[in-house]
Write a protein that holds these residues in place. Structure first.
Motif, mmCIF file in Angstrom:
data_model
loop_
_atom_site.group_PDB
_atom_site.id
_atom_site.type_symbol
_atom_site.label_atom_id
_atom_site.label_comp_id
_atom_site.label_asym_id
_atom_site.label_seq_id
_atom_site.Cartn_x
_atom_site.Cartn_y
_atom_site.Cartn_z
ATOM 1 N N SER A 355 0.834 -1.197 0.000
ATOM 2 C CA SER A 355 0.000 0.000 0.000
ATOM 3 C C SER A 355 0.872 1.251 0.000
ATOM 4 O O SER A 355 1.928 1.285 0.637
ATOM 5 N N THR A 356 0.415 2.304 -0.706
ATOM 6 C CA THR A 356 1.152 3.566 -0.677
ATOM 7 C C THR A 356 1.091 4.212 0.701
ATOM 8 O O THR A 356 1.853 5.145 0.978
ATOM 9 N N CYS A 357 0.240 3.714 1.580
ATOM 10 C CA CYS A 357 0.174 4.236 2.942
ATOM 11 C C CYS A 357 1.509 4.062 3.660
ATOM 12 O O CYS A 357 1.826 4.814 4.575
ATOM 13 N N LYS A 358 2.292 3.084 3.238
ATOM 14 C CA LYS A 358 3.604 2.847 3.862
ATOM 15 C C LYS A 358 4.520 4.048 3.689
ATOM 16 O O LYS A 358 5.494 4.227 4.448
ATOM 17 N N ASP A 359 4.242 4.908 2.666
ATOM 18 C CA ASP A 359 5.087 6.070 2.395
ATOM 19 C C ASP A 359 4.679 7.290 3.208
ATOM 20 O O ASP A 359 5.374 8.313 3.177
ATOM 21 N N ASP A 360 3.552 7.203 3.922
ATOM 22 C CA ASP A 360 3.098 8.341 4.720
ATOM 23 C C ASP A 360 3.957 8.443 5.981
ATOM 24 O O ASP A 360 4.366 7.424 6.551
ATOM 25 N N THR A 361 4.223 9.660 6.425
ATOM 26 C CA THR A 361 5.042 9.866 7.611
ATOM 27 C C THR A 361 4.422 10.941 8.491
ATOM 28 O O THR A 361 3.605 11.751 8.032
ATOM 29 N N LYS A 362 4.853 10.986 9.743
ATOM 30 C CA LYS A 362 4.361 12.013 10.664
ATOM 31 C C LYS A 362 4.755 13.410 10.211
ATOM 32 O O LYS A 362 4.108 14.385 10.592
ATOM 33 N N ALA A 363 5.791 13.519 9.387
ATOM 34 C CA ALA A 363 6.210 14.831 8.900
ATOM 35 C C ALA A 363 5.145 15.496 8.041
ATOM 36 O O ALA A 363 5.138 16.724 7.892
ATOM 37 N N ASN A 364 4.229 14.691 7.494
ATOM 38 C CA ASN A 364 3.128 15.246 6.696
ATOM 39 C C ASN A 364 2.029 15.845 7.561
ATOM 40 O O ASN A 364 1.075 16.420 7.026
ATOM 41 N N TYR A 365 2.150 15.718 8.889
ATOM 42 C CA TYR A 365 1.105 16.176 9.805
ATOM 43 C C TYR A 365 1.729 17.001 10.934
ATOM 44 O O TYR A 365 1.772 16.562 12.085
ATOM 45 N N PRO A 366 2.238 18.167 10.624
ATOM 46 C CA PRO A 366 2.843 18.986 11.682
ATOM 47 C C PRO A 366 1.834 19.299 12.778
ATOM 48 O O PRO A 366 0.671 19.564 12.513
ATOM 49 N N ASP A 367 2.308 19.211 14.021
ATOM 50 C CA ASP A 367 1.503 19.540 15.204
ATOM 51 C C ASP A 367 0.413 18.510 15.510
ATOM 52 O O ASP A 367 -0.434 18.746 16.372
ATOM 53 N N ILE A 368 0.404 17.362 14.809
ATOM 54 C CA ILE A 368 -0.557 16.298 15.112
ATOM 55 C C ILE A 368 0.155 15.200 15.894
ATOM 56 O O ILE A 368 1.201 14.699 15.473
ATOM 57 N N THR A 369 -0.410 14.804 17.046
ATOM 58 C CA THR A 369 0.115 13.690 17.842
ATOM 59 C C THR A 369 -0.844 12.521 17.712
ATOM 60 O O THR A 369 -1.996 12.599 18.127
ATOM 61 N N PHE A 370 -0.382 11.447 17.111
ATOM 62 C CA PHE A 370 -1.244 10.294 16.883
ATOM 63 C C PHE A 370 -1.321 9.418 18.130
ATOM 64 O O PHE A 370 -0.398 9.382 18.940
ATOM 65 N N ALA A 371 -2.431 8.682 18.247
ATOM 66 C CA ALA A 371 -2.703 7.898 19.455
ATOM 67 C C ALA A 371 -1.611 6.870 19.724
ATOM 68 O O ALA A 371 -1.230 6.643 20.864
ATOM 69 N N GLU A 372 -1.106 6.221 18.697
ATOM 70 C CA GLU A 372 -0.073 5.197 18.860
ATOM 71 C C GLU A 372 1.321 5.760 18.605
ATOM 72 O O GLU A 372 2.267 5.002 18.415
#
Length: 552
Positions: A355-372
């Motif tokens: 899946s292309t989702c594997k290429d997504d990173t936290k850097a694409n979401y500044p100021d967002i803290t994910f649950a895990e």
């Protein structure tokens, strides 16, 4: 002519002068990472026994020596002395386990070789060490009993001269499974438990692997009310395992709670890895059961090679097609309520290598803290953000805006969250219908904390969605053949809780170039061979619908 003469046991050795002419001396110790090498725990009623077998090599190996000795109390090492007059290479197999302190001995014959045997307790060794098996699958002693621990080794004896001396270090053939109840109050209500599941029936020391045959082990526990107040361990068990992770099948449990009999099944998938403790902690007695896998986290131990915290064995792992709820939980089967309705369908997971989702990173979401603390996947909303197809912007874009290009998958784009914020800034003074619809949808459809919130999918995200939404038709069709996400949306549409994608076009937040200008890129969702294609016709009033996604 016999090649080997049997020597005495550890309990009988008095001459420590070393090996004699044509003799072999092999010392064996337990794993250095265990406390057993510092001080052997005193197992009341048991003593540690070690077995050595020496085999010729080749297509038809022959047993040349078998010897059993027991360790002196409190010791964790063994010394084998025997004669071997012929030079050559031999396969040596070792097995150490606990036998009764007063174990009976008798002379047995194996492949024409006579040896003195200590009566087996938990594992049958009399066939040979290539077929060590569980002695009694209904033996209560197999559970909650560290005397079931055992060790093995395989090595080559290279005898070139008159004497040979070597030291072998044994290792565990097991994974230790520990299942705990997380609810102490629920644990105290249970008076009896029956557990039953399949395990490998034995271990081949020569192959250093479990036997392929499986056996059902079972135990009825009747002492639960007598356990320490803070110990909620339901059961533990030593299971033959490989060095690569495998998994158990279903584990069936029956709890007696007063006059109530409650049957529980831990779904298949509990991981098993050699020399590793698997610790699973869940609300097994009190809560409802969910299907799913186990999430692992590693915690290294000074006893075993490592521990694995298997988490809650009933906690469901996200899957493509899982329903995603208002509180940030998910399930493969629909479990929505008025207080906790479904808000979307999971359509991609970061741990999916395809899946292309594997290429997504936290850097694409500044100021967002994910649950895990890490991205897990993408969720598609249940309804469109606008009721009809609208132009997303009234003019072409320019490169300075920084919206990522998406060239039919050649240049992937998973930065939909970032792109969406750019669109909102561009549209600030225009109030086009799609961006207004986006803002309204976000206000009216709350998302869980520690997620990205709703945004316009980028090109690669839209492509991933359409791949799991429906199959690409061959020619015009009356109805799409839905894949897992489309089927789940249709199920909720039948409950009047969702809307299928319209047979038209949908916006992405990526761009394409047409007539030397940059335009937003659209994806085709019509019931035709064009399904899943993307592009732009290079017009300022080019319309499409809008379906939002979020990242969790």
């Amino acid at each position: 002519m016999g090649l080997i003469a049997v020597a005495c046991s550890n309990e009988e050795i008095t001459d420590s002068s070393g090996p004699t002419v044509s003799s072999v001396q092999i010392s064996a110790t337990l794993p250095q990472e265990t406390p057993l090498t510092r001080a052997l725990p005193i197992m009341e009623g048991y003593k540690l026994r070690c077995i050595l077998e020496v085999w010729t090599q080749g297509d038809t190996p022959t047993l040349k020596h078998r010897q059993e000795i027991t360790a002196l109390k409190g010791e964790a090492s063994f010394v084998f002395d025997f004669e071997l007059t012929e030079t050559g290479n031999y396969d040596c197999l070792m097995w150490a386990d606990y036998v009764a302190e007063n174990a009976k001995t008798q002379n047995l014959e194996l492949d024409g070789y006579t040896y003195m045997h200590y009566e087996d307790r938990f594992y049958s060794t009399t066939q040979n060490l290539k077929q060590v098996t569980i002695k009694d699958t209904k033996d209560a002693g197999l559970f909650n009993n560290d005397a079931c621990d055992a060790f093995y080794d395989k090595f080559v004896l290279e005898k070139a001269g008159e004497t040979y001396k070597s030291t072998a270090e044994l290792a565990r053939p097991f994974s230790k499974l520990i299942i705990k109840e997380k609810n102490l109050d629920a644990y105290k209500t249970c008076s009896q438990m029956l557990v039953s599941y399949k395990v490998p029936s034995g271990f081949d020391v020569g192959a250093e692997a479990p036997l392929s045959e499986e056996s059902i082990i079972e135990w009825t526990r009747t002492d639960m009310t007598n356990t320490p107040a803070d110990d909620c361990t339901l059961f533990s068990n030593y299971i033959f395992a490989t060095s690569n992770q495998t998994s158990l099948g279903n584990i069936d449990l029956t709890f007696t709670i007063g006059d109530d009999i409650r049957d529980i099944t831990i779904p298949a998938g509990v991981p098993i890895i050699r020399n590793t403790r698997i610790i699973a902690n869940g609300a097994l007695i009190s809560d409802q059961i969910f299907e799913g896998d186990i999430t692992l986290s590693f915690d290294f131990s000074t006893d075993w090679e490592k521990d694995i915290d298997a988490g809650d064995p009933m906690e469901e792992k996200p899957h493509v097609g899982s329903f995603y709820y208002k509180d940030g939980t998910w399930s493969k089967e629909y479990k929505g309520t008025d207080d906790n309705p479904a808000i979307g369908i999971i359509f991609a997971l970061k741990n999916d290598a395809n899946s292309t989702c594997k290429d997504d990173t936290k850097a694409n979401y500044p100021d967002i803290t994910f649950a895990e603390e890490e991205i897990q996947g993408w969720v598609v909303a249940l309804q469109d953000a606008i009721d009809s197809q609208q132009a997303i912007i009234t003019q072409e874009l320019t490169a300075e805006y920084g919206i990522n290009p998406y060239e039919g998958g050649k240049i992937p784009d998973v930065a939909g969250f970032k792109n969406t914020n750019i669109y909102i800034a561009i549209d600030a003074s225009k109030d086009t219908a799609p961006i207004t619809g986006l803002k309204t949808f976000k206000e009216q459809n709350a998302t869980p904390k520690n997620t990205s919130g709703w945004y316009i999918p980028a090109g690669s995200q839209m492509e991933e969605l359409l791949k799991v939404y429906a199959q690409k038709p061959s020619g015009e069709v009356a109805e799409l053949t839905y894949n897992i996400v489309g089927s789940q949306l249709k199920e909720l549409q039948n409950l009047q809780q969702a809307q299928l994608l319209q047979a038209a076009n949908y916006w992405s937040s990526s761009t394409a170039t047409s007539n030397n200008k940059i335009w937003p890129r659209r994806f085709v969702t019509s019931k035709s061979e064009s399904y899943g294609n993307s592009g732009t016709n290079g017009k300022t009033d080019c319309p499409a619908s809008l379906r939002l996604i979020l990242t969790f």
